[in-house]
Motif scaffolding. Sequence first.
Motif, mmCIF file in Angstrom:
data_model
loop_
_atom_site.group_PDB
_atom_site.id
_atom_site.type_symbol
_atom_site.label_atom_id
_atom_site.label_comp_id
_atom_site.label_asym_id
_atom_site.label_seq_id
_atom_site.Cartn_x
_atom_site.Cartn_y
_atom_site.Cartn_z
ATOM 1 N N ASP A 167 0.834 -1.215 0.000
ATOM 2 C CA ASP A 167 0.000 0.000 0.000
ATOM 3 C C ASP A 167 0.862 1.255 0.000
ATOM 4 N N GLU A 168 1.948 1.240 0.774
ATOM 5 C CA GLU A 168 2.828 2.410 0.789
ATOM 6 C C GLU A 168 3.513 2.591 -0.568
ATOM 7 N N ILE A 169 3.863 1.505 -1.216
ATOM 8 C CA ILE A 169 4.479 1.607 -2.549
ATOM 9 C C ILE A 169 3.509 2.308 -3.500
ATOM 10 N N LEU A 170 2.252 1.887 -3.480
ATOM 11 C CA LEU A 170 1.255 2.534 -4.338
ATOM 12 C C LEU A 170 1.115 4.011 -3.972
ATOM 13 N N ALA A 171 1.107 4.314 -2.692
ATOM 14 C CA ALA A 171 0.978 5.714 -2.258
ATOM 15 C C ALA A 171 2.158 6.548 -2.750
ATOM 16 N N VAL A 172 3.355 5.998 -2.697
ATOM 17 C CA VAL A 172 4.524 6.731 -3.188
ATOM 18 C C VAL A 172 4.412 6.947 -4.697
ATOM 19 N N LEU A 173 3.916 5.953 -5.423
ATOM 20 C CA LEU A 173 3.711 6.134 -6.865
ATOM 21 C C LEU A 173 2.695 7.238 -7.128
ATOM 22 N N PHE A 174 1.641 7.295 -6.328
ATOM 23 C CA PHE A 174 0.650 8.368 -6.475
ATOM 24 C C PHE A 174 1.280 9.720 -6.174
ATOM 25 N N ASP A 175 2.132 9.786 -5.152
ATOM 26 C CA ASP A 175 2.839 11.037 -4.864
ATOM 27 C C ASP A 175 3.716 11.439 -6.044
ATOM 28 N N GLN A 176 4.376 10.462 -6.645
ATOM 29 C CA GLN A 176 5.203 10.757 -7.816
ATOM 30 C C GLN A 176 4.355 11.292 -8.971
ATOM 31 N N ALA A 177 3.149 10.741 -9.124
ATOM 32 C CA ALA A 177 2.262 11.218 -10.189
ATOM 33 C C ALA A 177 1.879 12.678 -9.957
ATOM 34 N N ILE A 178 1.442 12.995 -8.751
ATOM 35 C CA ILE A 178 1.057 14.380 -8.457
ATOM 36 C C ILE A 178 2.266 15.295 -8.580
ATOM 37 N N ASP A 179 3.409 14.871 -8.043
ATOM 38 C CA ASP A 179 4.623 15.686 -8.151
ATOM 39 C C ASP A 179 4.983 15.922 -9.614
ATOM 40 N N GLY A 180 4.866 14.861 -10.429
ATOM 41 C CA GLY A 180 5.168 14.987 -11.850
ATOM 42 C C GLY A 180 4.268 15.998 -12.535
ATOM 43 N N LEU A 181 2.999 15.955 -12.208
ATOM 44 C CA LEU A 181 2.057 16.930 -12.776
ATOM 45 C C LEU A 181 2.387 18.341 -12.319
ATOM 46 N N LEU A 182 2.629 18.501 -11.036
ATOM 47 C CA LEU A 182 2.868 19.844 -10.488
ATOM 48 C C LEU A 182 4.143 20.477 -11.042
ATOM 49 N N THR A 183 5.148 19.664 -11.326
ATOM 50 C CA THR A 183 6.390 20.234 -11.868
ATOM 51 C C THR A 183 6.225 20.689 -13.317
ATOM 52 N N LEU A 184 5.220 20.179 -13.999
ATOM 53 C CA LEU A 184 4.996 20.557 -15.400
ATOM 54 C C LEU A 184 4.079 21.762 -15.570
ATOM 55 N N ILE A 185 3.386 22.144 -14.510
ATOM 56 C CA ILE A 185 2.414 23.239 -14.612
ATOM 57 C C ILE A 185 3.137 24.547 -14.908
ATOM 58 N N PRO A 186 2.637 25.272 -15.899
ATOM 59 C CA PRO A 186 3.271 26.544 -16.235
ATOM 60 C C PRO A 186 3.002 27.604 -15.159
ATOM 61 N N ILE A 187 3.792 28.637 -15.200
ATOM 62 C CA ILE A 187 3.595 29.776 -14.302
ATOM 63 C C ILE A 187 2.247 30.403 -14.634
ATOM 64 N N PRO A 188 1.450 30.758 -13.618
ATOM 65 C CA PRO A 188 0.152 31.393 -13.898
ATOM 66 C C PRO A 188 0.308 32.616 -14.807
ATOM 67 N N SER A 189 -0.690 32.798 -15.640
ATOM 68 C CA SER A 189 -0.655 33.865 -16.634
ATOM 69 C C SER A 189 -1.792 34.847 -16.395
ATOM 70 N N GLU A 190 -1.569 36.066 -16.822
ATOM 71 C CA GLU A 190 -2.645 37.067 -16.781
ATOM 72 C C GLU A 190 -3.784 36.655 -17.714
ATOM 73 N N ASP A 191 -3.427 35.945 -18.782
ATOM 74 C CA ASP A 191 -4.409 35.478 -19.761
ATOM 75 C C ASP A 191 -4.853 34.068 -19.363
ATOM 76 N N PRO A 192 -6.070 33.905 -18.826
ATOM 77 C CA PRO A 192 -6.482 32.583 -18.350
ATOM 78 C C PRO A 192 -6.552 31.534 -19.461
ATOM 79 N N ARG A 193 -6.817 31.955 -20.688
ATOM 80 C CA ARG A 193 -6.888 30.961 -21.778
ATOM 81 C C ARG A 193 -5.494 30.443 -22.144
#
Length: 187
Positions: free
Chosen positions: A47-73
């Motif tokens: 279960d902890e292994i799966l949880a760490v993989l889920f943390d890696q997934a969220i971390d992976g997504l968060l590191t790819l998110i661009p800097i917020p923009s004034e233009d929401p689109r």
Amino acid sequence: MARDQQILEAAEELFFQRSFDGVGVDEIGRAAGVSGSAIYRHFDSKDEILAVLFDQAIDGLLTLIPIPSEDPRLELSGLVSAHLEFANSRHRLAAIWAREQRSLAEPYRRSYQRRQHGYVQLWVECVSRCYPNRSDADVITAVRGVHALLMSEAVRPVGGRRSHRATTVLTEIALAGLATLDVTPAA
């Protein structure tokens, strides 16, 4: 490579191929080059292994998110691109993340849900800025639908046909689908 990471990579491959429930600790150990019992020196449980993989997934997504923009689109386009980049570059992890949420045990589930909520909230805030006349419920529904669409290639059956333009097609569909939020909702 650290032993922890070898175990995680072996588990990721096996969970992707056969599901969380279809794999035992001994199999993960064999695939990682250790005994099943040796895994417990690195992780408390499967279960902890799966949880760490889920943390890696969220971390992976968060590191790819661009800097917020004034233009929401423009920001929305960046969110779509980041989600697709994650789904394409880490397709096994993305598929596990999409398919195995029901397998995540407490207390890992609560921690994961808080982190996932934070990620979804980034989308909701951006989509709400793009389409301010839509209700929160409409926006949340749209975000969930787009996430499912963007993950569709990661959960595609092994050997299933994939368009060489899949990323472009999914981006176009996601943005066009969200653009329907500009239409006045029916009563």
